[in-house]
Design a protein around this motif. Structure first.
Motif, PDB file in Angstrom:
ATOM      1  N   LEU A 158       0.915  -1.239   0.072  1.00  9.39           N
ATOM      2  CA  LEU A 158       0.600  -0.314  -0.191  1.00  9.39           C
ATOM      3  C   LEU A 158       0.767   1.190   0.139  1.00  9.39           C
ATOM      4  CD1 LEU A 158      -2.875  -1.524   2.957  1.00  9.39           C
ATOM      5  CD2 LEU A 158      -2.521  -1.822   0.337  1.00  9.39           C
ATOM      6  N   GLY A 159       1.817   0.978  -0.652  1.00 16.55           N
ATOM      7  CA  GLY A 159       2.469   2.457  -0.656  1.00 16.55           C
ATOM      8  C   GLY A 159       3.937   2.760  -0.057  1.00 16.55           C
ATOM      9  N   THR A 160       3.776   1.771   0.482  1.00 16.78           N
ATOM     10  CA  THR A 160       4.855   1.510   1.749  1.00 16.78           C
ATOM     11  C   THR A 160       6.338  -0.117   1.931  1.00 16.78           C
ATOM     12  OG1 THR A 160       3.712   2.331   3.611  1.00 16.78           O
ATOM     13  CG2 THR A 160       5.986   0.982   4.173  1.00 16.78           C
ATOM     14  N   ARG A 161       7.319   0.611   1.510  1.00 11.56           N
ATOM     15  CA  ARG A 161       8.341  -0.558   1.251  1.00 11.56           C
ATOM     16  C   ARG A 161       8.933  -1.378   2.568  1.00 11.56           C
ATOM     17  NH1 ARG A 161      13.680  -0.572  -1.415  1.00 11.56           N
ATOM     18  NH2 ARG A 161      12.847  -2.572  -2.761  1.00 11.56           N
ATOM     19  N   LEU A 203      15.364   1.177   5.926  1.00 10.32           N
ATOM     20  CA  LEU A 203      15.281   0.010   5.019  1.00 10.32           C
ATOM     21  C   LEU A 203      14.709  -0.350   3.943  1.00 10.32           C
ATOM     22  CD1 LEU A 203      13.656  -2.348   8.357  1.00 10.32           C
ATOM     23  CD2 LEU A 203      16.223  -2.154   7.831  1.00 10.32           C
ATOM     24  N   ALA A 204      14.450   0.499   3.170  1.00 12.73           N
ATOM     25  CA  ALA A 204      13.708   1.084   1.935  1.00 12.73           C
ATOM     26  C   ALA A 204      14.936   1.336   1.243  1.00 12.73           C
ATOM     27  CB  ALA A 204      12.881   1.834   2.122  1.00 12.73           C
ATOM     28  N   ASP A 205      15.797   1.478   1.670  1.00  9.89           N
ATOM     29  CA  ASP A 205      17.159   1.281   0.606  1.00  9.89           C
ATOM     30  C   ASP A 205      17.950   0.202   0.571  1.00  9.89           C
ATOM     31  OD1 ASP A 205      19.611   2.029  -0.188  1.00  9.89           O
ATOM     32  OD2 ASP A 205      20.637   3.072   1.616  1.00  9.89           O
ATOM     33  N   PRO A 206      17.682   0.438  -0.893  1.00 10.72           N
ATOM     34  CA  PRO A 206      18.506  -1.353  -1.607  1.00 10.72           C
ATOM     35  C   PRO A 206      19.875  -2.256  -0.701  1.00 10.72           C
ATOM     36  CG  PRO A 206      17.799   0.288  -2.905  1.00 10.72           C
ATOM     37  CD  PRO A 206      17.407   0.936  -2.701  1.00 10.72           C
ATOM     38  N   ASP A 207      20.469  -0.665  -0.837  1.00 10.67           N
ATOM     39  CA  ASP A 207      21.839  -0.836  -1.048  1.00 10.67           C
ATOM     40  C   ASP A 207      22.590  -1.203   0.928  1.00 10.67           C
ATOM     41  OD1 ASP A 207      22.377  -0.519  -3.475  1.00 10.67           O
ATOM     42  OD2 ASP A 207      22.982   1.331  -3.205  1.00 10.67           O
ATOM     43  N   ALA A 263       7.324   3.378  11.479  1.00 11.44           N
ATOM     44  CA  ALA A 263       7.252   4.391   9.732  1.00 11.44           C
ATOM     45  C   ALA A 263       8.799   4.794   9.590  1.00 11.44           C
ATOM     46  CB  ALA A 263       6.561   5.147   9.621  1.00 11.44           C
ATOM     47  N   ARG A 264       9.580   5.808  10.295  1.00 13.86           N
ATOM     48  CA  ARG A 264      10.915   6.283  10.275  1.00 13.86           C
ATOM     49  C   ARG A 264      11.996   4.831   9.760  1.00 13.86           C
ATOM     50  NH1 ARG A 264      13.606   7.868  15.567  1.00 13.86           N
ATOM     51  NH2 ARG A 264      13.603   5.137  15.424  1.00 13.86           N
ATOM     52  N   ARG A 281      -1.956  -5.058  -2.565  1.00 16.78           N
ATOM     53  CA  ARG A 281      -1.635  -4.444  -4.024  1.00 16.78           C
ATOM     54  C   ARG A 281      -2.252  -3.024  -3.463  1.00 16.78           C
ATOM     55  NH1 ARG A 281      -3.750  -7.979  -7.936  1.00 16.78           N
ATOM     56  NH2 ARG A 281      -3.975  -6.651  -9.092  1.00 16.78           N
ATOM     57  N   PRO A 282      -2.431  -1.709  -3.964  1.00 21.22           N
ATOM     58  CA  PRO A 282      -3.284  -0.950  -3.673  1.00 21.22           C
ATOM     59  C   PRO A 282      -5.061  -1.179  -3.912  1.00 21.22           C
ATOM     60  CG  PRO A 282      -1.457  -0.135  -4.333  1.00 21.22           C
ATOM     61  CD  PRO A 282      -1.564  -1.431  -4.658  1.00 21.22           C
TER      62      PRO A 282
END
Length: 597
Positions: free
Chosen positions: A380-383, A552-556, A546-547, A423-424
């Motif tokens: 829903l828009g959050t990784r 964690l959303a950084d793929p590296d 959320a923060r 899924r949205p």
């Protein structure tokens, strides 16, 4: 308990690289009505097959009273070797008498001359029930007997089992079915089995007591429960408590919906205004749908009116063939009516989760299904990392690389739900979503539906599930009429029941005036303070989660700073634990406050 007619002593079975369960002692008495409860993957179906003698154990001794006939109804009967369902029913040395099978088939509404290869899941299930019941068993072992059955067939089966003179052990996700029929419970939990001389109606209270005792024992020993056991306890008990709070909210939503209903006997639901909360998303006016022509013409839906507003949870019930799927296809625009109109909001974006689970290719991995082979999934828009998201749907993260084909039916269904809910969308269509799900997953599904921001359409025969989730029930009786009832299955069933005999109720003797209620007491200072401050604390914890998830959303990050990645994952788990505890504390206080006032 009377002397058992079927038992296992010190039962153990190896599965894969370890013991599925070990040192189990199980007894089935002559008139036992046993509910077998456990999570998906705990080994419930395997245990039934062991009791039936269809699987050999690695340890243990099976004892059975001579002459006892044990019959098992499996989840997915194999009819591939037979030309017709009648051939399947009549096969083998233990085949039932023809007239017995025919009588039961007539009650269940199944044509035994149906070709076996083209028979649906529901038809195969009915044929298997015919064969099992007509064999005149002394012990019946039933694995999800209500799957693929409609309301009428379930009612008939409940009546038959209620009159049954033998014993039965049943696995089922249907809470209503279990509550009405069972008198004892076997709980298969973490490789061991517990028995209680209570039916399923007392199961949740019993498990709460067991979990509380485990927690006290752990604290006395100054030790923590294993992570997975703590997660299990928190997930099961916490979800049940939160869902009790959601049920209270659902009652308010039903009352609001009832106020929107037109005069009794009409199907139209009208609204006085269309603000952002009650905007109409589906508007059906005088809809009629026929199939066939001439003498074979049949009206499936007749003069049907309904306004579905944003946030509605609509349940569809009725016998097989009554038109549930047709109504669903009409409401989603997949099928056009023969008369009347159906208008769909232009912004409607739906997801359909069907009975066939078509997306679950057996050669795909869990990672492939959820994250298309990657580490992250957009929810829903959050990784979210795939391991964390799997936990939310009661999976062990170690199953990431497991093939879909190796999962149980319930696990596959749960995986599909996890994929689709990420899924949205603003319209969710669930066609028999409860098939193959265990009770804990049903609690999870109830929670997810309650929190879903859009509109939900549910076709289901699970009466308890509908009572816990829907605000409006559409009931079909096969005549073309669709009853529209504010509430769940129980509310629709009350509408269907014959009216009273017209007699006036007996007069009640006069009583002394009721004394004025005592002034309401208050929460203690500490409790009141927690009640006032916890909502803000929960918001702060959610912001922290959320923060950290954004980091964690950084793929590296996983490659470059594995220690930071692990620390963030641990912090998120800890924050979720604190959030669950805060939510439960607030719910406790809310219940206390309501009782005091």
């Amino acid at each position: 308990m009377a002397a058992p007619i079927l038992s296992y002593e010190d039962l153990g079975l190896v599965q894969g690289s370890g013991w599925l369960f070990r040192h189990l002692d199980i007894q089935v008495g002559q008139r036992d009505r046993l509910a077998l409860i456990g999570r998906n993957g705990a080994g419930k179906s395997t245990l039934l097959r062991l009791l039936a003698g269809a699987v050999d154990p690695d340890e243990g001794r099976r004892t059975i009273v001579p002459g006892t006939r044990v019959v098992m109804l499996e989840q997915d009967p194999d009819v591939s070797a037979f030309a017709t369902l009648r051939d399947y029913v009549a096969a083998g040395d233990d085949a039932p008498l023809g007239h017995e099978a025919e009588a039961i088939a007539d009650k269940l509404g199944i044509d035994l001359d149906r070709e076996a290869q083209s028979a649906s899941g529901g038809e195969r299930r009915r044929a298997a029930i015919v064969r099992a019941l007509a064999q005149e068993p002394d012990v019946l072992l039933l694995d999800e007997p209500t799957n693929h059955l409609d309301i009428h067939a379930i009612d008939w089966l409940e009546g038959w089992l209620g009159r049954f003179n033998g014993a039965f052990v049943v696995i089922s996700h249907d809470r209503t079915f279990l509550t009405r029929l069972t008198k004892q419970t076997l709980w298969l939990d973490r490789g061991s089995v517990r028995r209680a001389e209570i039916g399923f109606g007392g199961f949740e209270a019993w498990t709460e007591t067991v979990f509380a005792e485990e927690q006290r024992n752990a604290e006395r020993l100054d030790a923590k429960l294993k992570i997975e056991e703590h997660w299990l306890q928190r997930g099961v008990t916490g979800r049940r408590r939160r869902n009790q709070g959601r049920l209270a909210k659902l009652k308010d939503m039903r009352a609001e919906r009832a106020a929107m209903m037109g005069p009794q006997g009409t199907a139209a639901i009208s609204i006085g205004h269309e603000d952002g909360r009650s905007k109409v998303v589906i508007d059906a006016t005088h809809v009629t749908k026929n199939f066939g022509a001439g003498d074979t013409k049949r009206t499936i839906i007749r003069d049907f009116n309904l306004r579905v507003t944003r946030g509605d949870r609509i349940g569809v019930v009725g016998a097989n063939g009554a038109g549930k799927t047709t109504l669903l296809r009409l409401l989603t625009g997949e099928l056009q009516p023969d008369a009347g109109t159906i208008k769909l909001a232009k912004t409607l974006d739906g997801i359909v989760i069907d009975q066939q689970r078509k997306l679950m290719a057996p050669d795909k991995t869990v990672r492939d299904v959820l994250a298309e082979g990657g580490e992250w999934i957009d929810v829903l828009g959050t990784r979210k990392h795939i391991h964390g998201y799997l936990k939310e749907f009661l999976f062990d993260p170690s199953l990431t690389e497991a093939k879909v084909g190796t999962l149980s039916g319930g696990e596959r269904s749960r995986l599909l739900l996890a994929r689709e809910f990420a899924r949205p969308s603003n319209l969710l269509v669930l066609d028999e979503p409860t098939n193959d799900l265990d009770l804990e997953t049903l609690d999870l599904l109830q929670e997810v539906i309650a929190d879903y921001d859009g509109t939900v359409l549910i076709v289901s025969h699970d009466r308890d599930f509908l009572d816990r989730t829907v605000t409006v029930t559409l009931g079909l009786d096969g005549s073309g009429t669709v009853d529209v009832v504010a509430g769940g299955y129980e509310d629709w069933e009350k509408r269907r029941r014959p009216r009273g005999d017209g007699k006036k109720p007996a007069k009640v003797a006069a009583t002394a005036p009721t004394p004025a209620p005592a002034p309401s007491r208050k929460l203690s200072y500490k409790d009141q303070r927690d009640y006032d401050l916890l909502p803000k604390r929960i918001e702060e914890i959610e912001a922290t989660i959320a923060r950290d998830e954004a980091k964690l959303a950084d793929p590296d990050l996983y490659v470059k700073e594995p220690a930071t990645f692990a620390r963030l994952m641990q912090a998120i788990d800890k924050a979720r634990t604190e959030k669950d505890a805060a939510e439960l504390r607030w719910l406790d206080l809310a219940e206390q406050l309501e009782a005091l006032n």
